[in-house]
Design a protein around this motif. Structure first.
Motif, mmCIF file in Angstrom:
data_model
loop_
_atom_site.group_PDB
_atom_site.id
_atom_site.type_symbol
_atom_site.label_atom_id
_atom_site.label_comp_id
_atom_site.label_asym_id
_atom_site.label_seq_id
_atom_site.Cartn_x
_atom_site.Cartn_y
_atom_site.Cartn_z
ATOM 1 N N THR A 7 0.824 -1.210 0.000
ATOM 2 C CA THR A 7 0.000 0.000 0.000
ATOM 3 C C THR A 7 0.856 1.256 0.000
ATOM 4 O O THR A 7 0.478 2.277 -0.596
ATOM 5 N N ASN A 8 2.001 1.200 0.659
ATOM 6 C CA ASN A 8 2.876 2.368 0.758
ATOM 7 C C ASN A 8 3.715 2.594 -0.496
ATOM 8 O O ASN A 8 4.213 3.692 -0.708
ATOM 9 N N HIS A 9 3.872 1.566 -1.330
ATOM 10 C CA HIS A 9 4.619 1.680 -2.594
ATOM 11 C C HIS A 9 3.841 0.949 -3.691
ATOM 12 O O HIS A 9 4.297 -0.060 -4.230
ATOM 13 N N PRO A 10 2.649 1.419 -4.035
ATOM 14 C CA PRO A 10 1.775 0.671 -4.944
ATOM 15 C C PRO A 10 2.281 0.548 -6.372
ATOM 16 O O PRO A 10 1.779 -0.292 -7.126
ATOM 17 N N ASP A 11 3.259 1.380 -6.752
ATOM 18 C CA ASP A 11 3.762 1.307 -8.122
ATOM 19 C C ASP A 11 4.794 0.195 -8.315
ATOM 20 O O ASP A 11 5.148 -0.129 -9.457
ATOM 21 N N LEU A 12 5.287 -0.376 -7.224
ATOM 22 C CA LEU A 12 6.209 -1.505 -7.338
ATOM 23 C C LEU A 12 5.453 -2.741 -7.818
ATOM 24 O O LEU A 12 4.269 -2.906 -7.528
ATOM 25 N N PRO A 13 6.122 -3.642 -8.546
ATOM 26 C CA PRO A 13 5.409 -4.791 -9.137
ATOM 27 C C PRO A 13 4.885 -5.799 -8.131
ATOM 28 O O PRO A 13 3.917 -6.509 -8.406
ATOM 29 N N GLY A 14 5.518 -5.903 -6.960
ATOM 30 C CA GLY A 14 5.087 -6.883 -5.975
ATOM 31 C C GLY A 14 5.425 -8.300 -6.402
ATOM 32 O O GLY A 14 6.361 -8.536 -7.169
ATOM 33 N N THR A 15 4.643 -9.252 -5.929
ATOM 34 C CA THR A 15 4.834 -10.667 -6.264
ATOM 35 C C THR A 15 3.569 -11.217 -6.901
ATOM 36 O O THR A 15 2.486 -11.128 -6.325
ATOM 37 N N LEU A 16 3.705 -11.777 -8.091
ATOM 38 C CA LEU A 16 2.597 -12.433 -8.780
ATOM 39 C C LEU A 16 2.549 -13.899 -8.366
ATOM 40 O O LEU A 16 3.577 -14.579 -8.341
ATOM 41 N N ILE A 17 1.350 -14.377 -8.045
ATOM 42 C CA ILE A 17 1.138 -15.793 -7.721
ATOM 43 C C ILE A 17 0.108 -16.330 -8.698
ATOM 44 O O ILE A 17 -1.018 -15.827 -8.759
ATOM 45 N N SER A 18 0.494 -17.337 -9.466
ATOM 46 C CA SER A 18 -0.396 -17.848 -10.502
ATOM 47 C C SER A 18 -0.278 -19.366 -10.594
ATOM 48 O O SER A 18 0.540 -19.983 -9.909
ATOM 49 N N GLU A 19 -1.073 -19.944 -11.458
ATOM 50 C CA GLU A 19 -1.113 -21.405 -11.555
ATOM 51 C C GLU A 19 0.210 -21.976 -12.058
ATOM 52 O O GLU A 19 0.678 -23.013 -11.571
ATOM 53 N N THR A 20 0.814 -21.321 -13.023
ATOM 54 C CA THR A 20 2.093 -21.784 -13.572
ATOM 55 C C THR A 20 3.042 -20.607 -13.703
ATOM 56 O O THR A 20 2.644 -19.439 -13.595
ATOM 57 N N LYS A 21 4.314 -20.918 -13.949
ATOM 58 C CA LYS A 21 5.309 -19.879 -14.200
ATOM 59 C C LYS A 21 6.462 -20.501 -14.971
ATOM 60 O O LYS A 21 6.682 -21.725 -14.917
ATOM 61 N N PRO A 22 7.240 -19.685 -15.671
ATOM 62 C CA PRO A 22 8.449 -20.214 -16.306
ATOM 63 C C PRO A 22 9.451 -20.629 -15.230
ATOM 64 O O PRO A 22 9.595 -19.953 -14.206
ATOM 65 N N ILE A 23 10.148 -21.734 -15.442
ATOM 66 C CA ILE A 23 11.139 -22.206 -14.474
ATOM 67 C C ILE A 23 12.500 -21.623 -14.823
ATOM 68 O O ILE A 23 12.976 -21.744 -15.950
ATOM 69 N N ASP A 24 13.094 -20.950 -13.844
ATOM 70 C CA ASP A 24 14.422 -20.369 -13.999
ATOM 71 C C ASP A 24 15.450 -21.410 -13.558
ATOM 72 O O ASP A 24 15.623 -21.661 -12.370
#
Length: 461
Positions: free
Chosen positions: A277-294
């Protein structure tokens, strides 16, 4: 449409609520807002929910409640006054708080649930009123009116499936809807709260019901971190997690979400974004069903949680006895005790339980039943275990992950008492002594996040 949930720190004061107003105005897709009760304004402050618990106990003990009532009312009044909200719009909140003291409830459990839920309920009324005064057409929505029905468990309720169909109608409103988190109503019309992290649960329920394109969870951190900042200074921010990774990390002690809180979003396949809330323009963390594996950063996070007890027994030819494990688990079930992990060998088995599930008296009864019905050749109960979890998509298929983990633990001079690898494709669970947990996390963080070589007594891994 987006569902935005704001935690207690985001709503602790008028200044914080102004940030929320700016966030809602910045994106017209944020049409449903789920709110917590006002949290701490400073480190030494008291959350409104804690004040309400004290208020409830004061009433139960037949003590004068006017002092604690005034403290609670003042928290809401201060926020309203920050926005010059007319006294008339604060009066329903004040009246509702005062009337709690004279309401009649079916039991003490329902009474406590109703008092606690008043924190979120009154804050939703206040936030909706402030939104309207700040140019955001808004409407307070009571959980009973929108059909948020839950099981009849006063302080640990679960959503009833038919509620989702009723809640789906929320997507048809044009105004910004403000919904109190943390509670619903049983079919008798009594307030029942969710478990710890209940406002997160409400947000996920609503996001699933309206098929939101995104569920934004606003808190006071910039992102979810790869380890506990109290153990690792300035840990790496995680940009993307899968639902399964987040579930594992939450279970193992990550405090951003209770491990049950995301289940409705997971079921509805609604992406979740954790933002500040204090830095709303930062991307934060996305949580989703899948993601690319690094492949270079296979481990997403490392978490630890303490407070476990191990029940160990040895029974020769255990593996030949059909139904042996069933008998053992049935004894625990008879005493209402659930288990967390159960590693086993051909003659040995350890059941890991949350220590809070046991009392000395209950422990003695369980031991007596096991010894009389199963006749183990050896039996021990060991306290003060901690579970350290290494989490990352793809670690099961990454050659050498287990070797690196155990070597890292050894290099930290920590003894392993339990290993669980393979039950989940995204995690390795290592049981150690409580006193060794922080040291183990530091070593594993250096190994998997900082990619430092592991130094053993006879060389480098």
């Amino acid at each position: 449409m987006k569902v935005a949930k704001f935690g207690g720190s985001s709503l602790a004061s008028g200044g914080q609520l102004q940030k929320v107003i700016n966030i809602i105005k910045a994106d017209p897709k944020r049409k449903i807002v789920v709110v917590s009760a006002p949290g701490k304004r400073t480190k030494d402050d008291t959350k409104v929910t804690d004040l309400l618990i004290k208020y409830c106990n004061t009433v139960i003990n037949n003590e004068d409640p006017t002092g604690i009532q005034s403290k609670i009312i003042q928290r809401y009044r201060a926020i309203g006054e920050h926005f010059n909200l007319p006294e008339g719009e604060l009066q329903p909140i004040i009246t509702g708080i005062e009337q709690l003291a004279t309401q009649v409830f079916p039991s003490r459990a329902y009474q406590m649930a109703a008092f606690k839920a008043a924190g979120e309920n009154n804050n939703a009324k206040l936030v909706a009123a402030v939104f309207n005064h700040q140019g955001i057409p808004a409407q307070y929505m009571n959980p009973k009116d929108i059909g948020l029905m839950v099981t009849d468990v006063p302080n640990d309720a679960q959503i009833l499936d038919f509620s989702y169909k009723q809640l789906a109608g929320l997507s048809e409103y044009t105004k910004t809807l403000v919904i109190p988190g943390f509670f619903g109503y049983n079919q008798a019309g009594e307030v029942c709260t969710f478990s710890r992290g209940g406002s997160d649960i409400t947000g996920a329920i609503v996001a699933k019901a309206v098929a939101a394109e995104e569920y934004e969870n606003f808190t006071d951190v910039d992102a979810i971190y790869a380890a506990n900042p109290n153990i690792i200074p300035n840990p790496r921010k995680i940009t993307h997690l899968t639902f399964q990774e987040m579930r594992e990390l939450s279970y193992a002690g990550f405090s951003v979400f209770h491990d049950e809180a995301l289940i409705p979003a997971i079921e509805g396949k609604v992406p979740v974004v954790v933002k500040n809330t204090n830095h709303p323009d930062l991307p934060g963390t996305l949580i989703s069903e899948t993601k690319p594996i690094d492949q270079k950063n296979i481990v997403s996070g490392i978490a630890s949680d303490s407070g476990f007890t191990g029940i160990y027994l040895r029974k020769y030819l255990m593996n030949k006895q059909v139904g042996f494990t069933l008998k053992l688990l049935q004894i625990l079930a008879d005493f209402g005790v659930s288990y967390e992990h159960m590693p086993s060998g051909i003659d040995d088995l350890t059941i890991i339980i949350r220590s809070r599930e046991l009392t000395p008296d209950l422990e003695a009864k369980i031991q007596s039943r096991i010894e009389s019905e199963i006749h183990p050749d050896d039996f021990q109960i060991t306290h003060n275990y901690a579970m350290v979890m290494i989490v990352g998509e793809g670690i099961q298929d990454r050659i050498g992950t287990m070797a690196a983990a155990t070597a890292s633990i050894a290099a930290a001079n920590v003894s392993i008492v339990m290993l669980n690898h393979g039950a989940s494709p995204v995690s390795i669970t290592i049981g150690i002594r409580d006193s060794d947990a922080d040291q183990a996390v530091k070593s594993l963080y250096d190994t998997f996040i900082n990619h430092k070589p592991v130094h053993l007594m006879d060389g480098i891994l």
